[in-house]
Design an enzyme around this catalytic site. Structure first.
Site, mmCIF file in Angstrom:
data_model
loop_
_atom_site.group_PDB
_atom_site.id
_atom_site.type_symbol
_atom_site.label_atom_id
_atom_site.label_comp_id
_atom_site.label_asym_id
_atom_site.label_seq_id
_atom_site.Cartn_x
_atom_site.Cartn_y
_atom_site.Cartn_z
ATOM 1 N N GLU A 298 53.977 20.943 61.753
ATOM 2 C CA GLU A 298 54.651 20.098 60.763
ATOM 3 C C GLU A 298 56.073 19.734 61.179
ATOM 4 O O GLU A 298 56.582 18.690 60.822
ATOM 5 C CB GLU A 298 54.628 20.730 59.378
ATOM 6 C CG GLU A 298 55.324 22.057 59.245
ATOM 7 C CD GLU A 298 55.293 22.533 57.777
ATOM 8 O OE1 GLU A 298 55.814 21.788 56.930
ATOM 9 O OE2 GLU A 298 54.737 23.595 57.498
ATOM 10 N N SER B 209 58.426 22.268 48.881
ATOM 11 C CA SER B 209 58.386 23.403 47.967
ATOM 12 C C SER B 209 59.555 24.326 48.263
ATOM 13 O O SER B 209 60.238 24.798 47.377
ATOM 14 C CB SER B 209 57.089 24.178 48.145
ATOM 15 O OG SER B 209 55.991 23.318 48.037
ATOM 16 N N SER C 21 63.353 23.540 54.769
ATOM 17 C CA SER C 21 63.482 23.812 56.200
ATOM 18 C C SER C 21 64.599 22.945 56.753
ATOM 19 O O SER C 21 64.708 21.780 56.374
ATOM 20 C CB SER C 21 62.195 23.450 56.948
ATOM 21 O OG SER C 21 61.302 24.532 56.924
ATOM 22 N N ARG D 125 64.145 24.668 64.463
ATOM 23 C CA ARG D 125 64.326 25.027 63.051
ATOM 24 C C ARG D 125 65.455 26.047 62.995
ATOM 25 O O ARG D 125 65.366 27.127 63.574
ATOM 26 C CB ARG D 125 63.057 25.651 62.477
ATOM 27 C CG ARG D 125 63.158 25.997 60.987
ATOM 28 C CD ARG D 125 61.854 26.660 60.516
ATOM 29 N NE ARG D 125 61.746 26.711 59.068
ATOM 30 C CZ ARG D 125 62.141 27.737 58.326
ATOM 31 N NH1 ARG D 125 62.702 28.793 58.894
ATOM 32 N NH2 ARG D 125 61.992 27.717 57.016
#
Lengths: 361, 717
Positions: free
Chosen positions: A128, A176, A179, A191
């Site tokens: 993702e 939700s 990141s 990340r």
């Protein structure tokens, strides 16, 4: 040829459908009735089942993907409805297509087996985070909020931002959870941070606090509310500005800080609670994003994710907070298709992958 | 001491007498009544028995006279409890304050704040440091005087309480914490596993990590109204806020290149789950680089600063305040099942005693900022902790008997027993939760014992014993000095070193030695025989001997240990040796009693008695080349961060170039690893079999550690 890109998040599933301009080609390819049925169903409706929605305002026509021209349709439904989605796909004979769908997000892993077993659909999984930064449309649809001011929420305007020289930039994806990616080049990203206080927290808390049932409802409530009835401000504690530490009287000292007192609870409306929840979550994300940007030495911060959908309150708050607390050093940027980057990137990933394949062949 | 207070205590079942100690003698009093917590602060005039020694030879058999006198000192009390107990406590407070003559006479300084506290009280809360009453402030502290607020967040204790009140039926902050203890956040939070079906391995997120706090409570349709248990919601809330604070703290540290974080404030209040979550978050996000510490009496920082300012405006700079371990409450145990003492979560108490002296770091320390007195951290060294707690538990009867024997009076037995119970309870508490009182060391265990004794009005249980031993040792001194004078220089120097060690064998603080001393006729000669043969466990004697061939030291500072043979037959001959070489000597003894350690007032007399025997000592004492000072301390161990500032001044003035530290407490339990900018000699006999074995030796192993001046090695930056 990929017709679909799907991003299965914790709360929402985002689906992009590519409708080729030349349907004849479809038929020449011998791509059966099924596809046509599906096509007619998707394009002919703007709502699917109880909860599926097509964001018509985001529709993009005349797009070139994988050498073909066509229109992009943007559809979303709650991940909790995945079962209904699969049933629908089954009823439309999806299984006879025996094709692959490219998918990303946590659900691509979680639901992989179910897709395979029930409708014989293989999910081409993509990471993702890879997907999030693969969209080529970034430069075209980037904007910022000019003159965002916490005191005058209606004064600021959307202004396009030229994002042709993007690197480095920070992506703050608020789904939700949150990141944060530092992107320094087309293939160079990491990340760097994350937080569990995201859109899911906002909606979860709002549902518990106000009994609302959808994100739209929660946002609508928040729009009418006044968080000052819920939060404790600096001036509530110090009687005014706390100049010694350069804190304005209107700064929130304690989110929900008045709600331990029963009478105050009685005075606060559902919309006040929703507003405070929204402001709390947004400000927290803003603080984290600002500090991460500073430590990473990056000055462009792109906020994406479905938390920002129909949520100008949060966008303006973020725009203001980033600018104010960094003394103007940081810029908060937003994108028109805020929630669909994963799904779009996933199609792009697939295209570039299959092109590489054909090049080798 | 509170026998007259019974009539108040009967009306309520709260331990108010134990909480508002000595309130009837309060002089300054302040109360802050908040929505959730009441903070009470007062300064009390504290009755203390003090023992004095007087240089009056009433008969020829006594070298000095011991007098116990009633004395008074000041103590600061800080108490914190939930507002729901306010009315019960107010009755007690009112009743007792009226009894306080001082308070009624002075009629001043009642500080009542609360509600709109800012409008009444002028003290600047921030100046006194962080106070996380509602939001969270991050304050960067560079020194005692240099600090700045670098940021904050509105998501703190107030949020936890406010949201918790909206979402659950909990009425109080503690109810919420209790709910959180019992809940399961996985019912409410969306975990990585819930999204991925497993872990998200490419970025190293395990399935258990919370992806979205309250994510499961996010509804997507109108049907299926879910129901969540209060416990689960409270836990999710506690975790999300703790996590968030931990994250932000890590970010601020990273932004400002800081490695240590101290957490204080109302939200944390010693709650194990909260502290655990914050520590975990910090460890995770800083990849283990940043260390999180928590304050035991969080929430007082503001109060202490403000109160000291108000109560002691005129002379606050001239005193140092020390924590009274006997009267303070600790953190609750991390295992709630073990924590039978509800008190610590209901009433939080901090007591600070006024110390007579202004204290300063020892100027001979190489680096006062990095110096830590304690050799072993008992919170991390489990084996040592178990041994020492056990060891002190087993010797409590002996200490009690000693206390009992030291005084007469109708209530002595009761007080002695009270001491025993108090100390044993504390040891049990520390056994259950080693971190309950912050750092845990042999020093803190010893000090707690002294504080408990003193709290039960046993000021100096060993005074008679010390007197007797001093007397006996003095009798042996002439013969010893004579014998030493007959030795060659070579022999003399080794004898002086051995004498210093032999003297140190006599120690009423060492259980195994006490057994020997109680059961047989044990003299200085016997003690020398007990000593380990050379080479000693730590043996730098050759280096020391070599050094003595060189030019004399300018000035030696000697921190002495026990009374009797130790000071008289061990230290004084050694001192005489130094004086004869032309070295000035500063003898340093404790200000307040601890075990059988010689104290300053005794040493002042002993030096005169020794002077009557030794002309060298007499001359030196008269012409000022031998000086006697008090350390400002009252512990069998030695914390060189806080010693009498006059001593520090004297060390500087005399250009001290040698520090001698003697005894287990001062040279082994503490300071063994201490680095000095001058030469140092650490001398001790290990009178504890377990410790000796641990260090690779046996009972009566000898540590004779001589070091040249050390230098700061530039750290890699």
């Amino acid at each position: 040829m990929p017709w679909f890109g799907m991003d299965i998040g914790g709360t929402l599933t985002k689906l992009i459908y590519f409708e080729p301009s030349d349907m004849m080609e479809l038929e020449q390819q011998g791509e059966k009735e099924t596809l046509k049925t599906i096509h007619r169903y998707l394009v002919g409706n703007i709502a699917y089942g109880n909860t599926g929605i097509r964001d018509t305002h985001l529709e993009m026509s005349n797009q070139q993907i994988g050498g073909k021209k066509g229109t992009l349709h943007f559809i979303r439904f709650p991940t909790s409805e995945m079962n209904a989605f699969i049933n629908l796909a089954k009823s439309k004979n999806f299984s006879t297509l025996a094709c692959a769908i490219c998918a990303t997000g946590g659900g691509a892993y979680k639901f992989e087996m179910e897709f395979k077993q029930r409708i014989n659909l293989t999910l081409h999984k993509f990471d993702e985070l890879d997907c999030l930064i693969k969209d080529r449309n970034f430069p075209l649809e980037c904007y910022y909020w000019k003159d965002a001011d916490s005191d005058k929420p209606n004064s600021s305007n959307k202004v396009p931002f030229d994002f042709h020289n993007p690197y480095p930039y920070l992506v703050v994806n608020i789904g939700s959870g949150v990141s944060i990616l530092a992107v320094r080049g087309p293939f160079d990203y990491k990340r760097v941070w994350g937080s569990s206080l995201g859109g899911g927290t906002f909606l979860g808390l709002c549902c518990l606090l106000t009994g609302c049932t959808t994100f739209e409802e929660a946002i609508a409530l928040a729009a009418e509310g006044d968080s000052h009835k819920v939060d404790k401000l600096v001036k509530d504690i110090y009687g005014g500005d706390y100049s010694r530490f350069n804190l304005k009287g209107a700064t929130v000292a304690s989110s929900f800080g008045q709600m331990n007192i029963e009478e105050k609870r009685e005075q606060a409306s559902k919309s006040d609670l929703a507003r405070s929840t929204l402001v709390t979550i947004t400000n927290n994300i803003g603080s984290i994003a600002r500090m991460v940007a500073t430590t990473e030495k990056i000055d462009k911060v792109v906020f994406v994710g479905n938390f920002l959908r129909v949520n100008t309150i949060s966008m303006k708050l973020l725009a203001y907070a980033m600018e104010y607390w960094s003394d103007g050093a940081l810029k908060a940027l937003f994108l028109e298709h805020e929630g669909y980057f994963g799904a779009m990137g996933c199609i792009m990933e697939y295209v570039s992958m299959s092109q590489n394949f054909s090049n080798i062949n | 001491m509170s026998s007259t207070d019974k009539r108040y205590a009967t009306s309520i079942d709260l331990p108010t007498e134990d909480v508002f100690r000595n309130l009837q003698n309060a002089c300054h009093f302040a109360v802050d009544i908040g929505g959730s917590l009441v903070k009470v602060a007062y300064c009390s005039k504290l009755h203390r028995k003090t023992s004095h020694v007087r240089d009056h030879k009433e008969d020829n058999n006594s070298i000095y006279q011991i007098l116990e006198e009633d004395g008074y000192t000041r103590r600061l009390h800080f108490i914190k409890f939930e507002t729901k107990y306010l009315h019960q406590c107010l009755d007690f407070i009112r009743g007792h304050l009226m009894q306080s003559k001082e308070f009624m006479l002075e009629k001043k300084n009642i500080k009542a704040t609360g509600g709109g506290a800012h409008k009444l009280d002028k003290e600047d809360e921030m100046e006194c440091l962080i106070n996380g009453r509602s939001g969270v402030s991050f304050v960067k502290v560079e020194s005692d005087t240099k600090y700045e607020r670098i940021g904050g967040t509105s998501t703190g204790g107030g949020t936890f309480w406010g949201l918790g009140s909206l979402l659950t039926k909990a009425k109080t902050f503690d109810d919420l914490l209790e709910l959180a203890e019992k809940g399961d956040h996985k019912k409410v939070d969306m975990l990585v596993r819930d999204i991925y079906g497993g872990e998200y391995s490419t970025i190293g997120l395990t399935g258990d990590i919370i992806a979205s706090s309250f994510g499961k409570a996010a509804r997507t349709d109108k049907e299926n109204v879910p129901c969540y248990k209060d416990e689960d919601v409270a836990r999710s809330l506690l975790l999300s806020i703790s996590n968030d604070i931990g994250q932000l703290a890590s970010l601020y540290c990273r932004l400002h290149q800081l490695k240590k974080i101290y957490f204080g404030g109302y939200f944390i209040r010693g709650h194990p789950l909260t502290m655990h979550t914050i520590s975990f978050a910090i460890n995770f996000w800083s990849k283990g680089e940043i260390q999180a510490s928590f304050m035991r009496h969080e929430g007082y920082l503001g109060a202490i600063g403000a109160f000291l300012k108000g109560a002691e405006e005129e002379d606050t700079e001239r005193y140092t305040w020390g924590e009274n371990f006997a009267g303070c409450s600790g953190l609750s145990s991390s295992n709630p099942l073990l924590d039978s003492r509800e008190r610590s979560s209901t009433f939080d108490m901090l007591e600070l005693d006024k110390l007579e002296k202004m204290l300063q770091p020892c100027s001979l320390l190489l680096d006062p900022n990095s110096y830590l007195p304690d050799t072993v951290d008992l919170t991390t060294d489990t084996a040592a902790r178990e041994y020492w707690i056990d060891c002190f538990s087993n010797s409590v009867d002996k200490t009690r008997d000693q206390a009992l024997a030291s005084q007469t009076g109708p209530d002595v037995k009761e007080r002695a027993e009270a001491f025993k119970q108090k100390y044993l309870q504390r040891l049990q508490e520390l056994n259950d939760n080693p971190c309950a009182y912050g750092s845990l060391t042999v020093r803190s265990l010893l000090d707690t014992s002294s504080h408990c004794l003193s709290d039960c009005l046993f000021t100096d249980p060993y005074s008679q014993l010390k007197h007797t031993e001093n007397e006996q040792a003095l009798k042996c001194l002439p013969q010893l000095l004579c014998k030493l004078d007959g030795l060659s220089l070579e022999e003399l120097q080794l004898s002086l070193a051995k004498g210093l060690l032999a003297g140190n064998v006599f120690d009423w603080g060492a259980r195994e030695v006490v057994d020997i001393m109680e059961n047989q006729d044990f003299g200085f000669i016997e003690a020398q025989d007990k000593l380990q043969e050379r080479p000693w466990l730590c043996d730098n004697y050759e280096e020391w001997h070599q050094r003595l061939q060189d030019k004399p030291h300018k000035c030696a500072v000697i921190f002495v240990d026990n009374s009797g043979a130790d000071i008289i037959l061990g230290v004084f001959p050694f001192v005489r040796g130094l004086l004869r070489r032309g070295t000035k000597v500063i003898l340093c003894a404790n200000s307040r009693p601890a075990l059988n350690d010689v104290i300053y007032s005794e040493l002042l007399i002993l030096v005169k008695r020794v002077a009557e025997i030794s002309p060298d000592i007499q001359t030196a004492y008269e012409n000022g080349t031998l000086m006697v000072m008090d350390t400002g301390q009252g512990s069998p161990c030695l914390d060189l961060r806080l010693i009498n500032f006059e001593l520090v001044e004297l060390m500087k003035k005399q250009e001290a170039d040698l520090i001698v530290i003697e005894g287990m407490g001062r040279a082994i339990h503490t300071n063994f690893d201490a680095a000095f900018s001058c030469e140092s000699l650490k001398v001790a006999v290990i009178k504890n079999r377990w410790l000796a074995n641990r260090l690779g030796g046996d009972m009566f192993s000898v540590v004779f550690k001589y070091q040249k001046p050390q230098k700061i090695i530039a750290a890699k930056s």
